[in-house]
Scaffold this active site. Sequence first.
Site, PDB file in Angstrom:
ATOM      1  N   LYS A 150       0.843  -1.213   0.000  1.00  0.00           N
ATOM      2  CA  LYS A 150       0.000   0.000   0.000  1.00  0.00           C
ATOM      3  C   LYS A 150       0.872   1.254   0.000  1.00  0.00           C
ATOM      4  O   LYS A 150       0.693   2.152  -0.824  1.00  0.00           O
ATOM      5  CB  LYS A 150      -0.916   0.045   1.244  1.00  0.00           C
ATOM      6  CG  LYS A 150      -1.850  -1.133   1.391  1.00  0.00           C
ATOM      7  CD  LYS A 150      -2.687  -1.029   2.638  1.00  0.00           C
ATOM      8  CE  LYS A 150      -1.918  -1.054   3.947  1.00  0.00           C
ATOM      9  NZ  LYS A 150      -1.187  -2.317   4.224  1.00  0.00           N
ATOM     10  N   ARG A 177       9.326   3.784  12.995  1.00  0.00           N
ATOM     11  CA  ARG A 177      10.398   2.973  12.414  1.00  0.00           C
ATOM     12  C   ARG A 177      11.555   3.905  12.091  1.00  0.00           C
ATOM     13  O   ARG A 177      11.373   5.128  12.026  1.00  0.00           O
ATOM     14  CB  ARG A 177       9.909   2.316  11.115  1.00  0.00           C
ATOM     15  CG  ARG A 177       8.816   1.295  11.350  1.00  0.00           C
ATOM     16  CD  ARG A 177       8.320   0.739  10.019  1.00  0.00           C
ATOM     17  NE  ARG A 177       7.155  -0.122  10.238  1.00  0.00           N
ATOM     18  CZ  ARG A 177       6.104  -0.178   9.421  1.00  0.00           C
ATOM     19  NH1 ARG A 177       6.062   0.567   8.335  1.00  0.00           N
ATOM     20  NH2 ARG A 177       5.107  -0.992   9.689  1.00  0.00           N
ATOM     21  N   ARG A 270      11.114  -6.311   4.116  1.00  0.00           N
ATOM     22  CA  ARG A 270      11.061  -4.905   4.543  1.00  0.00           C
ATOM     23  C   ARG A 270      11.911  -4.705   5.790  1.00  0.00           C
ATOM     24  O   ARG A 270      12.497  -3.630   5.986  1.00  0.00           O
ATOM     25  CB  ARG A 270       9.601  -4.495   4.789  1.00  0.00           C
ATOM     26  CG  ARG A 270       9.436  -3.013   5.002  1.00  0.00           C
ATOM     27  CD  ARG A 270       7.986  -2.578   4.985  1.00  0.00           C
ATOM     28  NE  ARG A 270       7.275  -3.043   6.172  1.00  0.00           N
ATOM     29  CZ  ARG A 270       5.976  -2.890   6.376  1.00  0.00           C
ATOM     30  NH1 ARG A 270       5.235  -2.299   5.457  1.00  0.00           N
ATOM     31  NH2 ARG A 270       5.404  -3.323   7.477  1.00  0.00           N
ATOM     32  N   ARG A 281       1.144  -9.946  12.302  1.00  0.00           N
ATOM     33  CA  ARG A 281       0.627  -9.308  11.079  1.00  0.00           C
ATOM     34  C   ARG A 281       0.172 -10.351  10.057  1.00  0.00           C
ATOM     35  O   ARG A 281      -0.836 -10.164   9.375  1.00  0.00           O
ATOM     36  CB  ARG A 281       1.682  -8.355  10.489  1.00  0.00           C
ATOM     37  CG  ARG A 281       1.772  -7.077  11.305  1.00  0.00           C
ATOM     38  CD  ARG A 281       2.865  -6.127  10.892  1.00  0.00           C
ATOM     39  NE  ARG A 281       2.849  -4.975  11.791  1.00  0.00           N
ATOM     40  CZ  ARG A 281       2.735  -3.703  11.428  1.00  0.00           C
ATOM     41  NH1 ARG A 281       2.663  -3.389  10.160  1.00  0.00           N
ATOM     42  NH2 ARG A 281       2.705  -2.738  12.326  1.00  0.00           N
TER      43      ARG A 281
HETATM   44  P1  ADP Z   1       2.352  -1.883   3.245  1.00  0.00           P
HETATM   45  O1  ADP Z   1       2.376  -0.384   3.198  1.00  0.00           O
HETATM   46  O2  ADP Z   1       1.132  -2.440   2.596  1.00  0.00           O
HETATM   47  O3  ADP Z   1       2.557  -2.429   4.615  1.00  0.00           O
HETATM   48  P2  ADP Z   1       4.864  -1.667   1.792  1.00  0.00           P
HETATM   49  O4  ADP Z   1       4.505  -0.672   0.742  1.00  0.00           O
HETATM   50  O5  ADP Z   1       5.695  -1.198   2.913  1.00  0.00           O
HETATM   51  O6  ADP Z   1       3.570  -2.416   2.353  1.00  0.00           O
HETATM   52  O7  ADP Z   1       5.561  -2.877   1.052  1.00  0.00           O
HETATM   53  C1  ADP Z   1       6.159  -3.952   1.764  1.00  0.00           C
HETATM   54  C2  ADP Z   1       7.425  -4.373   1.060  1.00  0.00           C
HETATM   55  O8  ADP Z   1       7.058  -5.000  -0.183  1.00  0.00           O
HETATM   56  C3  ADP Z   1       8.347  -3.228   0.708  1.00  0.00           C
HETATM   57  O9  ADP Z   1       9.682  -3.610   0.949  1.00  0.00           O
HETATM   58  C4  ADP Z   1       8.081  -2.987  -0.782  1.00  0.00           C
HETATM   59  O10 ADP Z   1       9.234  -2.500  -1.431  1.00  0.00           O
HETATM   60  C5  ADP Z   1       7.724  -4.381  -1.265  1.00  0.00           C
HETATM   61  N1  ADP Z   1       6.786  -4.433  -2.392  1.00  0.00           N
HETATM   62  C6  ADP Z   1       5.683  -3.681  -2.583  1.00  0.00           C
HETATM   63  N2  ADP Z   1       5.039  -4.061  -3.722  1.00  0.00           N
HETATM   64  C7  ADP Z   1       5.760  -5.079  -4.247  1.00  0.00           C
HETATM   65  C8  ADP Z   1       5.608  -5.889  -5.443  1.00  0.00           C
HETATM   66  N3  ADP Z   1       4.590  -5.741  -6.285  1.00  0.00           N
HETATM   67  N4  ADP Z   1       6.532  -6.855  -5.644  1.00  0.00           N
HETATM   68  C9  ADP Z   1       7.550  -7.035  -4.781  1.00  0.00           C
HETATM   69  N5  ADP Z   1       7.760  -6.299  -3.667  1.00  0.00           N
HETATM   70  C10 ADP Z   1       6.863  -5.321  -3.400  1.00  0.00           C
HETATM   71  P1  5GP Z   2       1.878   0.163   9.888  1.00  0.00           P
HETATM   72  O1  5GP Z   2       2.138  -0.053  11.338  1.00  0.00           O
HETATM   73  O2  5GP Z   2       2.464  -0.939   9.024  1.00  0.00           O
HETATM   74  O3  5GP Z   2       2.237   1.537   9.406  1.00  0.00           O
HETATM   75  O4  5GP Z   2       0.292   0.044   9.680  1.00  0.00           O
HETATM   76  C1  5GP Z   2      -0.377  -1.072  10.138  1.00  0.00           C
HETATM   77  C2  5GP Z   2      -1.801  -1.061   9.661  1.00  0.00           C
HETATM   78  O5  5GP Z   2      -2.484   0.060  10.211  1.00  0.00           O
HETATM   79  C3  5GP Z   2      -1.969  -0.948   8.149  1.00  0.00           C
HETATM   80  O6  5GP Z   2      -2.954  -1.906   7.744  1.00  0.00           O
HETATM   81  C4  5GP Z   2      -2.488   0.414   7.933  1.00  0.00           C
HETATM   82  O7  5GP Z   2      -3.363   0.492   6.808  1.00  0.00           O
HETATM   83  C5  5GP Z   2      -3.278   0.629   9.214  1.00  0.00           C
HETATM   84  N1  5GP Z   2      -3.461   2.058   9.509  1.00  0.00           N
HETATM   85  C6  5GP Z   2      -2.578   3.074   9.353  1.00  0.00           C
HETATM   86  N2  5GP Z   2      -3.136   4.229   9.705  1.00  0.00           N
HETATM   87  C7  5GP Z   2      -4.410   3.954  10.078  1.00  0.00           C
HETATM   88  C8  5GP Z   2      -5.504   4.753  10.533  1.00  0.00           C
HETATM   89  O8  5GP Z   2      -5.442   5.949  10.654  1.00  0.00           O
HETATM   90  N3  5GP Z   2      -6.649   4.104  10.836  1.00  0.00           N
HETATM   91  C9  5GP Z   2      -6.789   2.753  10.698  1.00  0.00           C
HETATM   92  N4  5GP Z   2      -7.969   2.227  10.998  1.00  0.00           N
HETATM   93  N5  5GP Z   2      -5.790   1.979  10.279  1.00  0.00           N
HETATM   94  C10 5GP Z   2      -4.619   2.568   9.968  1.00  0.00           C
END
Ligand code: ADP
Ligand code: 5GP
Length: 401
Positions: A150, A177, A270, A281
């Site tokens: 995302k 992070r 990641r 998760r």
């Molecule tokens: P999210 O925001 O949904 O938690 P991230 O955008 O942080 O996920 O993506 C998680 C990891 O997967 C990152 O290291 C990113 O570079 C990698 N990634 C995202 N999309 C793809 C893809 N289509 N193929 C391979 N790796 C991907």
């Molecule tokens: P992360 O800790 O990886 O940044 O996020 C963990 C999850 O929390 C992800 O599924 C993300 O979409 C969700 N998240 C991030 N911000 C919000 C928010 O404001 N509201 C809700 N409901 N979920 C969130």
Amino acid sequence: MGEAPAFCNGNLQKEFANGNSLKSRRGGETATVVGDKTYVIEGSDVESTPLGVRIFDKSTAQWVHPVVLGTKPSACKGHSAVLLNEDRILIIKKGASPDDCTWFLELDTQYVRDQKTMRGGNTEVVAWSKGVRGKAEKPVVISGPSGVGKGTLISKLMDEYPSLFGFSVSHTTRAPRGMEKDGKHYHFTEKSVMEKEIKDGKFLEYASVHGNLYGTSIEAVEVVADEGKRCILDIDVQGARSVRGSPVEAIFVFICPPSMAELEKRLRARGTETEEQILKRLQNARAELEQGILSGLFDHILYNDKLEECYQRLKKLLGLDGSVGAAPKPVSRGIDLPVDHSVSKLDNKIIIDCGTPELEKASKNLIVLDVSCLNGGAPGRTRGLDLYAIDSFSDGLKEIR
Ligand code: ADP
Ligand code: 5GP
């Protein structure tokens, strides 16, 4: 028993009852009559003191100090007040900057009624909402299990279209992070502080996700729209469901991984979570996928197998694939309101007479504030105001936009 307000009698009261233009009185106060109640908006000359509100209830002959919700307008050099639809008062501040001159005091909107009910029904409640010109594009809600991509997709969109999209910066109680910046990636906050703000009605949605509290404040979405940009929310499925149930109209997109094995690979690659957090998760991902795909909550489901292909599909559903007129346009700001003025009301139009004495300016001394297409409102902004000047010295009245 309280003293009856001096303005609550005779012709002036009739004028108020008709919802006509109200002049500033008694050091910047205005009074607006709705049924048995007279809403007095108190001006303020002291910069740090916002406009105040008190109500005179004719049926009990008592002054009431209501619970006032929302951000209060700051002090100004007087104001005008106009009753709209019997449920809110439009305030036009004199001498205020263009982005701070129109405000609404909500008296009997759905939000105010809900807030009254929450307080047992007998407490007077009013709510401020700032008026903003132009409409906001529908926000885009993006959900999907942790590690699906995302954030990566959203970053690509914001990098390619920095003037069209803005990110809703969520609040979270989880720790930052390594590379994450407070205010940019999240507002990192204490649990007790966030819980208090949730209680105060400052959040559009919130949820407990992977053991931490996450939430979208109303302000986070509004500031993006204020910049004339389309807001992107990265929130979990519970949050998406809350937004669906709110008055906010949005587009809902769910991102799926090609497989659980690939999701695990991405999460591990990641390298931002501990082993324990990764397992949590992954465990939550199964339920999220089931809800995301089967709930019917989402307008679009995208598989993020090959990143570039998924990104192109996201762009397409947002109208960014070259289709003429489909892409969002930045909101036009229009013309500025004058520093000094008097107001009157004609149907859904507020006529603002700027009273410029000089001949050369006289052709543009009427400004119309069109309130026929209002949307939003407390606890967020009231959008959809339109403002244009009237050329009153040409052949009849002519709009100058
Ligand atoms: P999210 O925001 O949904 O938690 P991230 O955008 O942080 O996920 O993506 C998680 C990891 O997967 C990152 O290291 C990113 O570079 C990698 N990634 C995202 N999309 C793809 C893809 N289509 N193929 C391979 N790796 C991907
Ligand atoms: P992360 O800790 O990886 O940044 O996020 C963990 C999850 O929390 C992800 O599924 C993300 O979409 C969700 N998240 C991030 N911000 C919000 C928010 O404001 N509201 C809700 N409901 N979920 C969130």
